[in-house]
Design a protein around this motif. Structure first.
Motif, PDB file in Angstrom:
ATOM      1  N   ASP A  80      -8.014   7.108  -8.907  1.00 18.92           N
ATOM      2  CA  ASP A  80      -6.750   6.387  -8.732  1.00 18.92           C
ATOM      3  C   ASP A  80      -6.936   5.332  -7.649  1.00 18.92           C
ATOM      4  O   ASP A  80      -6.788   5.601  -6.453  1.00 18.92           O
ATOM      5  CB  ASP A  80      -5.631   7.359  -8.337  1.00 18.92           C
ATOM      6  N   GLU A  81      -7.278   4.103  -8.065  1.00 14.30           N
ATOM      7  CA  GLU A  81      -7.580   3.048  -7.101  1.00 14.30           C
ATOM      8  C   GLU A  81      -6.338   2.471  -6.454  1.00 14.30           C
ATOM      9  O   GLU A  81      -6.447   1.628  -5.559  1.00 14.30           O
ATOM     10  CB  GLU A  81      -8.399   1.949  -7.771  1.00 14.30           C
ATOM     11  N   LYS A  82      -5.147   2.895  -6.893  1.00 15.86           N
ATOM     12  CA  LYS A  82      -3.927   2.508  -6.195  1.00 15.86           C
ATOM     13  C   LYS A  82      -3.713   3.384  -4.963  1.00 15.86           C
ATOM     14  O   LYS A  82      -3.008   3.004  -4.035  1.00 15.86           O
ATOM     15  CB  LYS A  82      -2.727   2.602  -7.128  1.00 15.86           C
ATOM     16  N   THR A  83      -4.341   4.541  -4.973  1.00 14.39           N
ATOM     17  CA  THR A  83      -4.221   5.467  -3.841  1.00 14.39           C
ATOM     18  C   THR A  83      -5.390   5.317  -2.873  1.00 14.39           C
ATOM     19  O   THR A  83      -5.201   5.301  -1.653  1.00 14.39           O
ATOM     20  CB  THR A  83      -4.157   6.920  -4.348  1.00 14.39           C
ATOM     21  N   ALA A  84      -6.599   5.193  -3.411  1.00 15.48           N
ATOM     22  CA  ALA A  84      -7.787   5.060  -2.555  1.00 15.48           C
ATOM     23  C   ALA A  84      -8.923   4.416  -3.336  1.00 15.48           C
ATOM     24  O   ALA A  84      -9.041   4.603  -4.553  1.00 15.48           O
ATOM     25  CB  ALA A  84      -8.218   6.423  -2.031  1.00 15.48           C
ATOM     26  N   GLN A 103      -0.474  11.044   4.768  1.00 13.61           N
ATOM     27  CA  GLN A 103       0.147  10.001   5.586  1.00 13.61           C
ATOM     28  C   GLN A 103      -0.867   8.901   5.865  1.00 13.61           C
ATOM     29  O   GLN A 103      -2.027   9.183   6.153  1.00 13.61           O
ATOM     30  CB  GLN A 103       0.632  10.604   6.921  1.00 13.61           C
ATOM     31  N   LEU A 104      -0.430   7.657   5.779  1.00 12.28           N
ATOM     32  CA  LEU A 104      -1.287   6.525   6.102  1.00 12.28           C
ATOM     33  C   LEU A 104      -1.183   6.200   7.589  1.00 12.28           C
ATOM     34  O   LEU A 104      -0.128   6.384   8.202  1.00 12.28           O
ATOM     35  CB  LEU A 104      -0.886   5.292   5.289  1.00 12.28           C
ATOM     36  N   ALA A 105      -2.246   5.721   8.148  1.00 11.16           N
ATOM     37  CA  ALA A 105      -2.207   5.250   9.530  1.00 11.16           C
ATOM     38  C   ALA A 105      -1.419   3.950   9.581  1.00 11.16           C
ATOM     39  O   ALA A 105      -1.472   3.140   8.645  1.00 11.16           O
ATOM     40  CB  ALA A 105      -3.620   5.024  10.050  1.00 11.16           C
ATOM     41  N   GLN A 106      -0.685   3.769  10.656  1.00 13.86           N
ATOM     42  CA  GLN A 106       0.060   2.521  10.809  1.00 13.86           C
ATOM     43  C   GLN A 106       0.083   2.107  12.269  1.00 13.86           C
ATOM     44  O   GLN A 106      -0.027   2.929  13.177  1.00 13.86           O
ATOM     45  CB  GLN A 106       1.488   2.650  10.263  1.00 13.86           C
ATOM     46  N   PRO A 107       0.218   0.779  12.519  1.00 10.01           N
ATOM     47  CA  PRO A 107       0.225   0.280  13.899  1.00 10.01           C
ATOM     48  C   PRO A 107       1.629   0.300  14.488  1.00 10.01           C
ATOM     49  O   PRO A 107       2.624   0.469  13.790  1.00 10.01           O
ATOM     50  CB  PRO A 107      -0.267  -1.158  13.727  1.00 10.01           C
ATOM     51  N   SER A 108       1.674   0.099  15.774  1.00  7.40           N
ATOM     52  CA  SER A 108       2.948  -0.028  16.471  1.00  7.40           C
ATOM     53  C   SER A 108       3.538  -1.407  16.176  1.00  7.40           C
ATOM     54  O   SER A 108       2.821  -2.406  16.102  1.00  7.40           O
ATOM     55  CB  SER A 108       2.733   0.141  17.985  1.00  7.40           C
ATOM     56  N   LYS A 109       4.866  -1.447  16.010  1.00  8.89           N
ATOM     57  CA  LYS A 109       5.537  -2.723  15.763  1.00  8.89           C
ATOM     58  C   LYS A 109       6.833  -2.762  16.565  1.00  8.89           C
ATOM     59  O   LYS A 109       7.627  -1.825  16.538  1.00  8.89           O
ATOM     60  CB  LYS A 109       5.817  -2.917  14.274  1.00  8.89           C
ATOM     61  N   LEU A 110       7.047  -3.870  17.297  1.00  9.09           N
ATOM     62  CA  LEU A 110       8.234  -4.052  18.126  1.00  9.09           C
ATOM     63  C   LEU A 110       8.991  -5.290  17.700  1.00  9.09           C
ATOM     64  O   LEU A 110       8.406  -6.236  17.148  1.00  9.09           O
ATOM     65  CB  LEU A 110       7.848  -4.204  19.604  1.00  9.09           C
ATOM     66  N   SER A 111      10.314  -5.277  17.980  1.00  9.13           N
ATOM     67  CA  SER A 111      11.148  -6.442  17.723  1.00  9.13           C
ATOM     68  C   SER A 111      11.922  -6.794  18.989  1.00  9.13           C
ATOM     69  O   SER A 111      12.465  -5.915  19.675  1.00  9.13           O
ATOM     70  CB  SER A 111      12.130  -6.163  16.583  1.00  9.13           C
ATOM     71  N   SER A 112      11.966  -8.086  19.329  1.00  5.45           N
ATOM     72  CA  SER A 112      12.775  -8.530  20.453  1.00  5.45           C
ATOM     73  C   SER A 112      14.245  -8.547  20.030  1.00  5.45           C
ATOM     74  O   SER A 112      14.573  -8.321  18.863  1.00  5.45           O
ATOM     75  CB  SER A 112      12.354  -9.928  20.900  1.00  5.45           C
ATOM     76  N   LYS A 226      -7.714   7.517  12.841  1.00  6.23           N
ATOM     77  CA  LYS A 226      -6.925   6.495  13.516  1.00  6.23           C
ATOM     78  C   LYS A 226      -6.726   5.252  12.641  1.00  6.23           C
ATOM     79  O   LYS A 226      -5.899   4.397  12.948  1.00  6.23           O
ATOM     80  CB  LYS A 226      -7.613   6.068  14.816  1.00  6.23           C
ATOM     81  N   THR A 227      -7.510   5.146  11.572  1.00  3.93           N
ATOM     82  CA  THR A 227      -7.397   3.991  10.674  1.00  3.93           C
ATOM     83  C   THR A 227      -7.334   4.479   9.237  1.00  3.93           C
ATOM     84  O   THR A 227      -7.530   5.665   8.950  1.00  3.93           O
ATOM     85  CB  THR A 227      -8.598   3.043  10.817  1.00  3.93           C
ATOM     86  N   ASN A 228      -7.111   3.543   8.323  1.00  2.44           N
ATOM     87  CA  ASN A 228      -7.088   3.874   6.895  1.00  2.44           C
ATOM     88  C   ASN A 228      -8.445   3.646   6.235  1.00  2.44           C
ATOM     89  O   ASN A 228      -8.568   3.769   5.023  1.00  2.44           O
ATOM     90  CB  ASN A 228      -6.014   3.041   6.183  1.00  2.44           C
ATOM     91  N   LEU A 241      -8.002   4.191   2.375  1.00  2.00           N
ATOM     92  CA  LEU A 241      -6.736   4.788   1.985  1.00  2.00           C
ATOM     93  C   LEU A 241      -5.711   3.688   1.758  1.00  2.00           C
ATOM     94  O   LEU A 241      -5.503   2.828   2.606  1.00  2.00           O
ATOM     95  CB  LEU A 241      -6.231   5.751   3.073  1.00  2.00           C
ATOM     96  N   LEU A 242      -5.033   3.736   0.598  1.00  6.63           N
ATOM     97  CA  LEU A 242      -4.092   2.680   0.245  1.00  6.63           C
ATOM     98  C   LEU A 242      -2.655   3.170   0.127  1.00  6.63           C
ATOM     99  O   LEU A 242      -1.712   2.403   0.386  1.00  6.63           O
ATOM    100  CB  LEU A 242      -4.510   2.020  -1.083  1.00  6.63           C
ATOM    101  N   ALA A 243      -2.467   4.437  -0.274  1.00  5.70           N
ATOM    102  CA  ALA A 243      -1.108   4.970  -0.451  1.00  5.70           C
ATOM    103  C   ALA A 243      -1.164   6.489  -0.366  1.00  5.70           C
ATOM    104  O   ALA A 243      -2.221   7.103  -0.570  1.00  5.70           O
ATOM    105  CB  ALA A 243      -0.542   4.533  -1.801  1.00  5.70           C
ATOM    106  N   THR A 244      -0.036   7.097  -0.054  1.00  5.74           N
ATOM    107  CA  THR A 244       0.013   8.565  -0.014  1.00  5.74           C
ATOM    108  C   THR A 244      -0.042   9.122  -1.427  1.00  5.74           C
ATOM    109  O   THR A 244       0.371   8.477  -2.394  1.00  5.74           O
ATOM    110  CB  THR A 244       1.292   9.039   0.683  1.00  5.74           C
ATOM    111  N   SER A 245      -0.578  10.312  -1.542  1.00  8.26           N
ATOM    112  CA  SER A 245      -0.715  10.945  -2.855  1.00  8.26           C
ATOM    113  C   SER A 245       0.660  11.287  -3.422  1.00  8.26           C
ATOM    114  O   SER A 245       1.591  11.650  -2.685  1.00  8.26           O
ATOM    115  CB  SER A 245      -1.565  12.211  -2.738  1.00  8.26           C
TER     116      SER A 245
END
Length: 463
Positions: A80-84, A103-112, A226-228, A241-245
């Motif tokens: 399943d190349e949509k998942t990995a 769960q996929l790894a994700q970075p921190s994101k902030l908004s002013s 720590k990464t995908n 890793l591209l998407a959760t199962s």
């Protein structure tokens, strides 16, 4: 002579032609020598340059083939190349593995906070510069906000100064205004972004996304990343890793596994060997073009710039010796046993498909041991061409440098010859002009004398 140019008014002699003939007689031998040497040096330098480019391409291809899985015949696939997705390197081994991504790894994101004035809203209305400090994992990034700076200028400043450090700033705009969005390429728990400083941009800032680790399992063994991009979890296999199962049908907990498979593919193995043959043949073709002897229509022959060149013979010999040498730890230690043959006239390699198919059925594993490792074909060919390919001290580089110096010296010789011929022309012209002037004077004197004599000899007529 009819049609000739008479440049000597006093002597009626074409002194310009005489001067030119004398200068040419002095110049032509040396000019011919310079022209011949220049043409030979130029064509040889051009040919050496072509060989250098072909050799560099060949060595670059050897490096690439040594790093990938060209000679293992191993290919990786994901159910399943949509998942990995996955790739197998030359250190991978055959096998299948069940991958579940929770769960996929994700970075921190902030908004002013929102700025009603949009991207051109002034974020520093004071007369002095302020500072926005962005912190992540104990490291601080200070952004200077000049007096009168706009939201757009702050965004551009962050990307210019810290884009290579993994920070990224964007502006999100809607009907209510614009806000600065900060994110990072660094993922995983503990990589939170925080804002501080004197700019005021930290006031009212909110967390859009919290950093997360990737959570997954392979064959039921839970792991964290720590990464995908998963490297090292399986020897020689890189997984992205591209998407959760997805959940199984009629289940709220069980998830569908993605099958990661590493298998031997004889088609891929043959493609790898053919890639090597094409690379080898490209170099040999380039060398043949610069060393061949061409037979003309009249039966005469024309040599190329490097025909009979000892350097080319040495390079060809070094490469062919390594190709013909036995290598590997398997039963088959020569490509000839897999149907690869060498043309006696061109030195190019070809592969017999029937012999290949027959040999690969029982000895596919021998290919990798023949090419790979410190004693494999790739490493030996790279080593055999080192002395020729070094950028400044190599044999080809040294020859190119010598030829370039020869051309510079020939240019100096040409300038010196032109200067000497100009001086000779001027000197001869002056001498012949002086001779012409003298002849003119003598003719005038002769005419004057003859006129006087004729007058004395002619009787006077009485009127």
């Amino acid at each position: 002579m009819a049609g000739s140019t008479v440049s000597g008014i006093g002597s009626n002699i074409d002194t310009q032609a005489i001067v030119k003939s004398l200068v040419d007689a002095e110049k032509v031998p040396k000019q011919t020598q310079i022209n011949t040497a220049s043409q030979k040096a130029t064509t040889t330098l051009s040919s050496i340059g072509k060989i250098q480019a072909a050799l560099d391409a060949f060595r670059g291809a050897l490096d690439t083939m040594g790093k990938d899985s060209s000679f293992t015949g191993l290919t990786g696939s994901s159910s399943d190349e949509k998942t990995a997705t996955m790739t197998a390197s030359n250190t991978a081994s055959s096998g299948s593995f069940r991958l579940i991504i929770d769960q996929l790894a994700q970075p921190s994101k902030l908004s002013s906070k929102n700025f009603a004035g949009g991207t051109s809203a002034v974020v520093n209305a004071t007369n002095s510069p302020t500072t926005l400090t962005i912190k992540q994992s104990g490291k601080a990034f200070d952004v200077t906000v000049p007096a009168g700076a706009t939201l757009q200028q702050v965004r551009d400043s962050i990307n210019t100064q810290f884009g290579t450090s993994g920070l990224s700033a964007n502006i999100q705009t809607d009907a209510n205004g614009s806000r600065l969005i900060l994110t990072s390429t660094k993922m995983g728990t503990g990589s939170d972004l925080t804002l501080s400083g004197t700019s005021g941009l930290d006031v009212g800032a909110t967390v859009v996304d919290e950093p997360k680790d990737a959570l997954y399992s392979i064959d039921g063994v839970s792991s964290v990343s720590k990464t995908n991009s998963i490297e090292g979890a399986l020897s020689g296999v890189n997984i992205k890793l591209l998407a959760t199962s997805t959940l199984k049908t009629n289940s709220t907990t069980d998830k569908n596994a993605t099958l990661i498979t590493v298998s031997t593919n004889n088609t891929a193995l043959k493609s790898g060997v053919k890639g090597f043959l094409d690379t080898y043949n490209a170099l040999m073709t380039a060398m043949n073009a610069e060393t061949k002897v061409t037979t003309n229509l009249d039966g005469s022959t024309t040599a190329a710039a490097l025909t009979g060149d000892s350097t080319m013979r040495s390079l060809q010999s070094a490469i062919r010796n390594e190709f013909n040498a036995l290598s590997g730890t398997g039963a088959f230690k020569s490509l000839a046993q897999f149907g690869v043959t060498t043309s006696s006239s061109t030195g190019l390699l070809t592969i017999d498909d029937k012999k290949w198919d027959a040999a690969i059925k029982t000895n596919a594993a021998d290919i990798n041991s023949m090419f790979s490792g410190k004693t494999g074909i790739l490493a030996r060919m790279k080593s055999a061409t080192d002395d020729f390919a070094k950028s400044s001290t190599g044999i080809l580089a040294t020859r190119s440098s010598t030829l370039s110096e020869s051309l510079k010296d020939l240019t100096k010789q040409q300038s010196a010859l032109d200067e000497r011929m100009t001086l000779l022309t001027n000197s001869l012209s002056a001498k012949y002009n002086a001779m012409d002037t003298l002849v003119a004077q003598l003719r005038q004197q002769s005419t004057s004398v003859m006129t006087t004599l004729n007058a004395l000899n002619n009787p006077k007529t009485n009127n």
